[in-house]
Design a protein around this motif. Structure first.
Motif, PDB file in Angstrom:
ATOM      1  N   UNK A 106       0.695  -1.230   0.024  1.00  0.00           N
ATOM      2  CA  UNK A 106      -0.164   0.128   0.050  1.00  0.00           C
ATOM      3  C   UNK A 106       1.165   0.863  -0.083  1.00  0.00           C
ATOM      4  N   UNK A 107       2.125   0.830   0.209  1.00  0.00           N
ATOM      5  CA  UNK A 107       2.880   2.251  -0.008  1.00  0.00           C
ATOM      6  C   UNK A 107       3.333   2.525  -1.222  1.00  0.00           C
ATOM      7  N   UNK A 108       3.709   1.303  -2.242  1.00  0.00           N
ATOM      8  CA  UNK A 108       4.572   2.131  -3.058  1.00  0.00           C
ATOM      9  C   UNK A 108       3.924   0.788  -4.669  1.00  0.00           C
ATOM     10  N   UNK A 109       3.180   0.455  -4.057  1.00  0.00           N
ATOM     11  CA  UNK A 109       2.379  -0.545  -4.772  1.00  0.00           C
ATOM     12  C   UNK A 109       3.252  -1.680  -5.491  1.00  0.00           C
ATOM     13  N   UNK A 110       4.333  -1.703  -4.959  1.00  0.00           N
ATOM     14  CA  UNK A 110       5.021  -3.614  -6.059  1.00  0.00           C
ATOM     15  C   UNK A 110       4.400  -4.398  -4.953  1.00  0.00           C
ATOM     16  N   UNK A 111       4.949  -5.780  -5.406  1.00  0.00           N
ATOM     17  CA  UNK A 111       4.272  -6.799  -5.179  1.00  0.00           C
ATOM     18  C   UNK A 111       5.057  -7.254  -3.431  1.00  0.00           C
ATOM     19  N   UNK A 112       4.198  -7.920  -3.086  1.00  0.00           N
ATOM     20  CA  UNK A 112       4.229  -8.578  -1.906  1.00  0.00           C
ATOM     21  C   UNK A 112       5.277 -10.055  -2.075  1.00  0.00           C
ATOM     22  N   UNK A 113       5.728 -10.183  -0.483  1.00  0.00           N
ATOM     23  CA  UNK A 113       5.442 -11.655   0.111  1.00  0.00           C
ATOM     24  C   UNK A 113       5.706 -12.177   0.831  1.00  0.00           C
ATOM     25  N   UNK A 114       4.329 -13.040   1.163  1.00  0.00           N
ATOM     26  CA  UNK A 114       4.618 -13.856   2.835  1.00  0.00           C
ATOM     27  C   UNK A 114       6.116 -14.153   3.382  1.00  0.00           C
ATOM     28  N   UNK A 115       5.918 -14.134   4.635  1.00  0.00           N
ATOM     29  CA  UNK A 115       7.252 -14.320   5.882  1.00  0.00           C
ATOM     30  C   UNK A 115       6.758 -14.324   6.688  1.00  0.00           C
ATOM     31  N   UNK A 116       7.528 -14.727   8.041  1.00  0.00           N
ATOM     32  CA  UNK A 116       6.795 -14.737   9.532  1.00  0.00           C
ATOM     33  C   UNK A 116       6.718 -16.020   9.329  1.00  0.00           C
ATOM     34  N   UNK A 117       6.012 -17.271   8.572  1.00  0.00           N
ATOM     35  CA  UNK A 117       5.035 -18.094   8.362  1.00  0.00           C
ATOM     36  C   UNK A 117       3.769 -16.714   8.479  1.00  0.00           C
ATOM     37  N   UNK A 118       3.497 -16.022   7.644  1.00  0.00           N
ATOM     38  CA  UNK A 118       1.883 -15.793   7.369  1.00  0.00           C
ATOM     39  C   UNK A 118       1.839 -14.526   8.296  1.00  0.00           C
ATOM     40  N   UNK A 119       2.828 -14.307   8.957  1.00  0.00           N
ATOM     41  CA  UNK A 119       2.489 -13.326   9.957  1.00  0.00           C
ATOM     42  C   UNK A 119       2.892 -11.849   9.385  1.00  0.00           C
ATOM     43  N   UNK A 120       3.248 -11.798   8.338  1.00  0.00           N
ATOM     44  CA  UNK A 120       4.067 -10.532   7.682  1.00  0.00           C
ATOM     45  C   UNK A 120       4.282 -10.673   6.144  1.00  0.00           C
ATOM     46  N   UNK A 121       3.882  -9.725   5.678  1.00  0.00           N
ATOM     47  CA  UNK A 121       4.066  -9.541   4.477  1.00  0.00           C
ATOM     48  C   UNK A 121       5.058  -8.669   3.850  1.00  0.00           C
ATOM     49  N   UNK A 122       6.183  -8.511   2.466  1.00  0.00           N
ATOM     50  CA  UNK A 122       7.416  -7.925   2.611  1.00  0.00           C
ATOM     51  C   UNK A 122       7.514  -7.121   1.659  1.00  0.00           C
ATOM     52  N   UNK A 123       7.307  -5.809   1.296  1.00  0.00           N
ATOM     53  CA  UNK A 123       7.544  -5.857  -0.664  1.00  0.00           C
ATOM     54  C   UNK A 123       8.658  -5.721  -0.828  1.00  0.00           C
ATOM     55  N   UNK A 124       8.543  -5.969  -2.454  1.00  0.00           N
ATOM     56  CA  UNK A 124      10.048  -6.628  -2.526  1.00  0.00           C
ATOM     57  C   UNK A 124      10.342  -5.520  -2.895  1.00  0.00           C
ATOM     58  N   UNK A 125      10.205  -4.157  -3.227  1.00  0.00           N
ATOM     59  CA  UNK A 125      11.179  -3.064  -3.674  1.00  0.00           C
ATOM     60  C   UNK A 125      11.456  -2.647  -2.829  1.00  0.00           C
ATOM     61  N   UNK A 126      13.441  -2.596  -3.276  1.00  0.00           N
ATOM     62  CA  UNK A 126      14.465  -2.742  -2.539  1.00  0.00           C
ATOM     63  C   UNK A 126      14.165  -0.975  -1.767  1.00  0.00           C
ATOM     64  N   UNK A 127      13.948  -0.469  -2.870  1.00  0.00           N
ATOM     65  CA  UNK A 127      13.295   1.144  -2.652  1.00  0.00           C
ATOM     66  C   UNK A 127      12.320   1.453  -1.425  1.00  0.00           C
TER      67      UNK A 127
END
Length: 280
Positions: A111-132
């Motif tokens: 929701x910050x930059x519109x890039x895809x996100x990936x599941x992390x911490x077993x499903x208790x987090x999502x992380x933006x793939x955009x390094x910036x």
């Protein structure tokens, strides 16, 4: 364990690992109302949410559905009926799974930059793939106040148009930014029923995965009983006597509708608020 990707992978790869089988985000149930479990391989290439381990150390997972299979609407009549037959332990597991997989299905982009996100911490987090950007996002929980309101020995109950016929329940509404729970209770009752209240007290809470709420059960005392209903929210709102509430609750325990109204089921915190009020 959620932070240990290798450990999670080992759990998911174990032959005894379990996958909670869902129809989108609705439960699949056996004939006697138990959750249905399969093998992790049945998830295919779907993202997996880690639900936990049992006493024997066996891992349990749920698959994230496609976005079109997730919705944020209220429970359907069929799901209401199903929830009444699911045991407490299975209901808790399903509620957790529904909240998590539904959130992941609806939050595949940052929701910050519109890039895809990936599941992390077993499903208790999502992380933006955009390094910036690199923003981390976490499953949300929305606070909702739900309250019993009394005046001179009577209880205030209302019904929404989507309720089953004859069903009445305690009033409820979302907590707004900048509000305390007490302020939210007072505002919601005033908006929906047109009355002021005092002596707001917290009673009990319940997670409610439709889609990701935490129901905060409270009790309040009305300063008057003349009602002004919000017709955009409610179909009816009225006062019920202690005898009427008691009869409706007894009927609900028999699986029947009461004479004055049809009470909510025991799986809803509203039932427990009403029961708490009856017991003084």
């Amino acid at each position: 364990m959620r932070r240990d990707e290798a450990a999670l992978q080992a759990l998911a790869s174990a032959p005894e690992a379990r996958l909670l089988l869902l129809d989108g985000i609705d439960p699949q149930l056996t004939g006697d109302g138990a959750l249905v479990w399969g093998k992790v391989a049945q998830a295919g290439d779907a993202e997996l949410v880690f639900l936990g381990v049992d006493a024997e150390g066996v891992g349990s997972f749920a698959a994230v559905p496609r976005p079109e299979q997730s919705h944020i609407g209220p429970a359907s009549p069929a799901l209401w009926a199903a929830m009444a037959s699911i045991g407490p332990s299975d209901l808790a597991i399903y509620g957790l799974a529904r909240s998590l997989v539904g959130w992941h299905a609806r939050h595949r982009f940052c929701p910050r930059c519109g890039s895809p996100t990936l599941l992390g911490k077993g499903g208790w987090q999502r992380g933006c793939v955009n390094e910036v950007c690199g923003a981390d996002h976490f499953p949300r929980t929305d606070p909702v106040v739900i309250m019993s309101v009394e005046h001179d020995g009577d209880l205030l109950l209302g019904r929404q148009p989507r309720f089953p016929v004859h069903r009445y329940s305690t009033l409820a509404g979302f907590v707004e930014p900048g509000e305390s729970l007490e302020e939210a209770v007072a505002r919601e009752i005033f908006e929906e029923a047109g009355i002021a209240v005092e002596d707001v007290r917290f009673i009990a809470s319940q997670p409610w995965p439709f889609p990701s709420s935490l129901m905060l059960g409270c009790h309040a005392r009305a300063l008057s009983r003349e009602l002004t209903m919000d017709e955009s929210e409610l179909e009816d709102v009225r006062w019920f006597s202690r005898a009427e509430v008691a009869e409706a609750m007894e009927a609900r325990e028999r699986g029947e509708a009461g004479v004055a109204f049809d009470a909510p089921g025991k799986h809803a915190v509203a039932w427990h608020l009403m029961d708490h009020w009856l017991k003084g």
